[in-house]
Scaffold this motif. Structure first.
Motif, PDB file in Angstrom:
ATOM      1  N   LEU A  69      -4.641   1.038   2.927  1.00 28.59           N
ATOM      2  CA  LEU A  69      -5.198  -0.268   2.553  1.00 28.59           C
ATOM      3  C   LEU A  69      -5.114  -0.417   1.039  1.00 28.59           C
ATOM      4  CD1 LEU A  69      -6.887  -2.873   3.197  1.00 28.59           C
ATOM      5  CD2 LEU A  69      -8.925  -1.457   2.828  1.00 28.59           C
ATOM      6  N   ARG A  70      -4.723  -1.611   0.601  1.00 26.91           N
ATOM      7  CA  ARG A  70      -4.693  -1.918  -0.830  1.00 26.91           C
ATOM      8  C   ARG A  70      -5.427  -3.234  -1.046  1.00 26.91           C
ATOM      9  NH1 ARG A  70      -1.590   0.040  -5.001  1.00 26.91           N
ATOM     10  NH2 ARG A  70      -1.440  -1.291  -6.872  1.00 26.91           N
ATOM     11  N   VAL A  71      -6.376  -3.224  -1.969  1.00 30.39           N
ATOM     12  CA  VAL A  71      -7.156  -4.424  -2.292  1.00 30.39           C
ATOM     13  C   VAL A  71      -6.988  -4.713  -3.777  1.00 30.39           C
ATOM     14  CG1 VAL A  71      -9.426  -5.509  -2.335  1.00 30.39           C
ATOM     15  CG2 VAL A  71      -8.820  -3.946  -0.465  1.00 30.39           C
ATOM     16  N   ALA A  72      -6.589  -5.932  -4.084  1.00 29.66           N
ATOM     17  CA  ALA A  72      -6.396  -6.349  -5.479  1.00 29.66           C
ATOM     18  C   ALA A  72      -7.115  -7.671  -5.708  1.00 29.66           C
ATOM     19  CB  ALA A  72      -4.908  -6.485  -5.789  1.00 29.66           C
ATOM     20  N   SER A  88      -4.100  -5.912   1.504  1.00 26.80           N
ATOM     21  CA  SER A  88      -2.829  -5.566   2.157  1.00 26.80           C
ATOM     22  C   SER A  88      -3.011  -4.295   2.972  1.00 26.80           C
ATOM     23  CB  SER A  88      -1.726  -5.357   1.113  1.00 26.80           C
ATOM     24  OG  SER A  88      -1.553  -6.500   0.303  1.00 26.80           O
ATOM     25  N   LEU A  89      -2.556  -4.317   4.191  1.00 28.98           N
ATOM     26  CA  LEU A  89      -2.640  -3.180   5.103  1.00 28.98           C
ATOM     27  C   LEU A  89      -1.231  -2.813   5.560  1.00 28.98           C
ATOM     28  CD1 LEU A  89      -4.878  -1.437   6.559  1.00 28.98           C
ATOM     29  CD2 LEU A  89      -4.499  -2.945   8.536  1.00 28.98           C
ATOM     30  N   PRO A 128       0.817  -1.210   0.000  1.00 28.97           N
ATOM     31  CA  PRO A 128       0.000   0.000   0.000  1.00 28.97           C
ATOM     32  C   PRO A 128       0.852   1.263   0.000  1.00 28.97           C
ATOM     33  CG  PRO A 128      -0.825  -1.584   1.602  1.00 28.97           C
ATOM     34  CD  PRO A 128       0.501  -2.095   1.136  1.00 28.97           C
ATOM     35  N   ASP A 129       0.373   2.271  -0.730  1.00 26.18           N
ATOM     36  CA  ASP A 129       0.989   3.595  -0.752  1.00 26.18           C
ATOM     37  C   ASP A 129       0.319   4.442   0.323  1.00 26.18           C
ATOM     38  OD1 ASP A 129       1.782   6.217  -1.274  1.00 26.18           O
ATOM     39  OD2 ASP A 129       1.875   5.880  -3.441  1.00 26.18           O
ATOM     40  N   LEU A 130       1.100   4.973   1.247  1.00 23.56           N
ATOM     41  CA  LEU A 130       0.536   5.707   2.392  1.00 23.56           C
ATOM     42  C   LEU A 130       0.031   7.096   2.017  1.00 23.56           C
ATOM     43  CD1 LEU A 130       3.206   4.812   5.110  1.00 23.56           C
ATOM     44  CD2 LEU A 130       0.956   3.770   4.796  1.00 23.56           C
ATOM     45  N   GLU A 131       0.352   7.583   0.816  1.00 21.67           N
ATOM     46  CA  GLU A 131       0.045   8.971   0.498  1.00 21.67           C
ATOM     47  C   GLU A 131      -0.987   9.154  -0.603  1.00 21.67           C
ATOM     48  OE1 GLU A 131       3.760  10.727  -0.495  1.00 21.67           O
ATOM     49  OE2 GLU A 131       4.578  10.595   1.538  1.00 21.67           O
TER      50      GLU A 131
END
Length: 865
Positions: A198-201, A231-232, A162-165
């Motif tokens: 958060l990233r969801v794929a 992914s967190l 995940p990209d925090l920004e």
């Protein structure tokens, strides 16, 4: 994209790629090759500075090269091959080392990692890549860098974090022929700026079958699968990073576990398929245990092996009671027994090949394949900056996965099972004869729904025979678990595997200002696996019913007070190999890095201590006990099991457990030299020695009388040597890497067939080769990539049967297909066996000559090994 790709095997040029895309490199406008950062040595480094044979592929590379699965890596990484096995796994090899063993307790020589988390049973055959940051393939033994050691190499798949920004989203769809529809995408959501994201794929793929089954005009080998990953990332401070990943996948397809079968038909049936070439034929079904156990020849041979008193009983009592008259040259009993054989399973009759279309996208089978798979993977990684010179990484994970695959056992359509009215009457009448010594009468098998005759005219019938469904009580048809009725002499098999894994790894990496740094780690793994393999066929269930019917009149199988009116059977009527496997592995490992001359000469030394504890519980069942039809659990000892004149059935087979314990010290030593040369922008030479290890284990339970030496196999060890160089030339537009390597293996684990059982054994081996990876980007619009490998292998002293020439051309040798087990063996002695009479005199059962000779074999036949 232009590509020319060719896969090779040991002893030949592997392949050459010429692609207009890059291998793990991004090309800027001015045509130079930018550095790629990898974490192969558990720290961020330019790949050109890592003294290991390593290939890295970025997510963009995967897309540009259409690398969708592990199988595609073999076209892009030197010395890599991948083959789908006949069961639920695949064999991914690096430099010829991979999954060379068989059974639940064996391991691959290649370690698979997802975000540094080792997977003992990776879903390699089911995996589709999506939202991947990069893939790193390390060639050579790895024991001091990853949690689980490996003798052949390691593959590390690293998902996009995940990209925090920044919020972002991507969606991609594809549509092609065969209604091929694929959708994958990802969404990145910052939750707390610079702290939490958060990233969801996910991936969804559905496709019609690409292979036509001519038997029912259906489409098979299709896909219906999905996978999603969440992914967190949490960074509460600049010194702390916590990553949590949850991935779930599922498949429900008509995928073929093994692709189209090719066979050169053996007219004798002793081998089934001749080993001389590949052809578009089908196996001779007389080579299968089902046909053999239900043939008229075997029933006649069983009669001839009975004591004289029992032969008289069948001649004078049973045959007249069923209205059987003696045929010319036979007694009444011999006539009765011969008539009970499965209609088309005549070992001495002429046989012809079935239909096997000469088209790789066509099959002809009466069983459509099914493929079910699922996986749940949870990992967490905590990276902590302890102080200004020490970092800590804690990696935890859990995996639960399962695969269930079913397919035609022979990949052909069986012959119709045709019976005469008299044979139908004999079968039912035999089952209804009085029980020996008891006021007991059985009922016809047809009363229990076990045989369905259908008239086809002229006094002939097709006989539909039930095939067993697999059940926990191991009873199949006997217990009423019927998969289907079939009037075709064919069959199917099922390969299933279920596993649960948990592991923890902790690493400490130093960042000292002086010439010495270190990495220290500990690792703990538990893995539990259950593997089942089944084979069912109408002929096997038929043999089960006939053995029980024949045994009933001459033995006291039932205890007093048993319910009358129930036929007997020998069960189970299907083959079942079951294994339960537990692995506990503990290890401590570390490395020391010494910059002897900064930016010029560096030494690396690593050590590892590993302790592996294995427990394998297993059993194999087929025709183990006589039981009344209706028995639903064959796992408990019962009073009515007895030894009969037709063979001493072993009774219920209990699970047996074997425990093995191994430990080893391994490690590596590396020297790398980075001189400043006038004609290169960057150059490194390296030399390494590595010691690799893979634990031994226990083979599945073997038949009684097998040599004790076959019960276990030893751990394998390898001494690996490598010389390599990595270079950047021509103003940064050319990258040229090459290496030569040599492996000295002691007790390499390989599989072999011994007396029809698949076991693991050990052989010594030497392997060597050379590899090259070259990348040239002359401008910002052109890029060329070439990979080359040439590998060789040499097996040490070993003795195995040559399947292509079992008799070694000896005219005094006879190739035998065993009537009781369907295994093959060679019968010979110093005097030789020049004719059938001499062979028959040396075997318990008479030799049955096949209708045709086995090509290339002087003598062959059906008998007893």
């Amino acid at each position: 994209m232009l590509a020319q790709r060719r896969i090779g095997t040991l002893g030949s040029l592997a392949f050459v790629n010429a692609l207009l895309v890059t291998t793990a490199f991004t090309v800027p406008a001015y045509g130079q090759i930018e550095a790629v950062v990898v974490t192969a040595e558990k720290k961020a480094e330019d790949i050109q500075n890592v003294p290991i044979s390593i290939t890295a592929l970025t997510g963009q590379d995967l897309a540009d090269r259409q690398i969708n699965t592990f199988q595609d890596l073999q076209f892009n990484v030197p010395s890599v091959t991948d083959t789908k096995t006949n069961f639920t796994s695949s064999n991914f090899e690096i430099r010829g080392i991979g999954a060379s063993g068989t059974g639940a307790a064996t391991e691959s020589g290649v370690a698979f990692n997802m975000n540094d988390y080792y997977l003992n049973a990776p879903a390699v055959a089911e995996t589709e890549y999506y939202d991947i940051d990069r893939i790193e393939v390390l060639r050579g033994p790895q024991s001091t860098l990853y949690g689980r050691n490996a003798t052949g190499g390691s593959v590390n798949v690293i998902s996009t974090k995940p990209d925090l920004e920044t919020f972002s989203a991507a969606l991609q769809g594809e549509y092609g022929n065969y209604n091929d529809m694929k959708v994958n995408g990802a969404i990145n959501i910052p939750i707390v700026d610079d702290k939490l994201a958060l990233r969801v794929a996910g991936l969804w793929w559905k496709r019609d079958g690409t292979t036509t089954n001519l038997y029912n005009n259906s489409k098979v080998d299709g896909r219906d699968q999905w996978s999603t990953r969440g992914s967190l990332r949490f960074e509460p401070t600049s010194d702390t990073t916590i990553d949590l990943m949850v991935q779930a996948s599922s498949e429900n397809s008509t995928r073929m576990r093994s692709q189209k079968s090719m066979c050169d038909f053996d007219p004798s049936g002793v081998l089934g398929c001749l080993p001389d070439k590949l052809a578009y034929n089908t196996p001779n079904m007389n080579a299968t245990l089902g046909n053999i156990s239900a043939s008229p020849q075997v029933f006649a041979a069983v009669f001839q092996g009975l004591p004289a008193g029992l032969q008289g009983y069948y001649n004078n009592v049973v045959a007249p009671a069923l209205g059987v008259a003696a045929a010319p040259g036979l007694t009444a009993g011999e006539t009765l027994f011969a008539a009970l054989g499965l209609g088309q399973a005549n070992l001495s009759g002429p046989q012809t090949s079935g239909i096997n279309p000469a088209n790789m996208h066509q099959i002809n089978t009466d069983f459509n394949p099914t493929y079910r798979a699922n996986e749940l993977l949870v990992t967490s990684q905590w990276k902590q900056r302890m102080n200004n010179w020490l970092d800590m990484t804690l990696l935890l994970g859990y995996q639960h996965a399962g695969v269930d695959s079913r397919q035609s056992y022979y990949n052909t359509v069986g012959n119709p099972i045709i019976y005469s009215a008299q044979q139908i009457a004999l079968i039912n009448g035999l089952a209804a004869l009085p029980g020996g010594g008891h006021s007991y009468n059985s009922a016809p098998l047809s009363n229990f729904g076990l045989l369905h005759p259908t008239s086809i005219g002229g006094g002939l019938y097709t006989l539909s025979i039930p095939t067993s469904a697999f059940d926990s009580g191991n009873s199949g048809t006997i217990g009423g678990h019927i998969a289907q009725y079939s009037d075709l002499n064919s069959g199917s098999d099922q390969s299933s595997g279920y596993d649960v894994q948990k592991s923890v790894e902790m690493r400490f990496n130093s960042d000292l200002n002086g010439p010495i740094n270190f990495m220290l780690a500990g690792y703990y793994l538990t893995f539990n696996n259950k593997v089942d393999y089944f084979v069912n066929a109408p002929a096997l269930d038929y043999g089960s019913l006939m053995l029980g019917a024949l045994a009933l009149p001459v033995t006291n199988l039932l205890p007093p007070g048993s319910t009358p009116g129930v036929p007997m059977a020998a069960g189970p009527g299907f083959y079942w190999n079951a294994e339960k496997y537990t692995l506990t592995s503990k290890a401590v490992f570390g490395e020391i890095y010494y910059d002897a001359i900064p930016d010029l000469l560096k030494f690396t030394g690593g050590l590892r201590y590993t302790q592996d504890d294995k427990a394998l519980t297993g059993r194999t069942t087929l025709y183990n006990a006589f039981v009344p039809v209706g028995t639903t659990n064959l796992d408990s000892p019962v009073a009515y099991i007895a030894t009969t004149p037709f063979g001493g059935l072993q009774g219920p087979t209990s699970f047996s457990t074997a425990i093995t314990k191994n430990n080893a010290v391994t490690g590596r030593f590396v020297v790398n030299y980075t001189p400043k040369l006038s004609f290169t922008e960057q150059t490194m030479f390296y030399a390494s020695y590595s010691r690799g290890y893979k634990a031994g284990g226990s083979n599945p339970p073997l038949p009684a009388g097998a040599p004790p030496s076959l019960n276990t196999y030893k751990p394998e060890f390898v001494n690996a040597y490598e010389l390599g160089t990595k270079n950047v030339l021509l103003d940064g537009t050319l990258q040229a890497n090459a290496d030569v390597w040599y492996y000295d293996y002691k007790a390499l684990q390989v599989s072999a067939i011994i007396d029809k059982d698949a076991i693991n054994e050990n052989v010594d081996a030497k392997l060597w080769g050379l590899e090259g990876e070259f990348l040239w980007a002359p401008t910002d619009r052109w890029q060329f990539n070439m990979t080359v490998s040439n590998n060789h292998s040499d097996i040490g002293n070993s003795s195995l049967v040559d399947a292509r020439n079992p008799t070694h051309g000896d005219p005094n040798a006879t190739l035998i297909k065993d009537l009781g087990s369907a295994e093959t063996c060679v019968v010979t002695n110093d005097a030789g066996y020049p004719d059938w009479t001499a062979v028959a005199a040396a075997t318990p059962l008479p030799v049955i000559p096949p209708a045709a000779a086995t090509p290339g074999v002087a003598h062959s036949g059906f008998s007893s090994c």
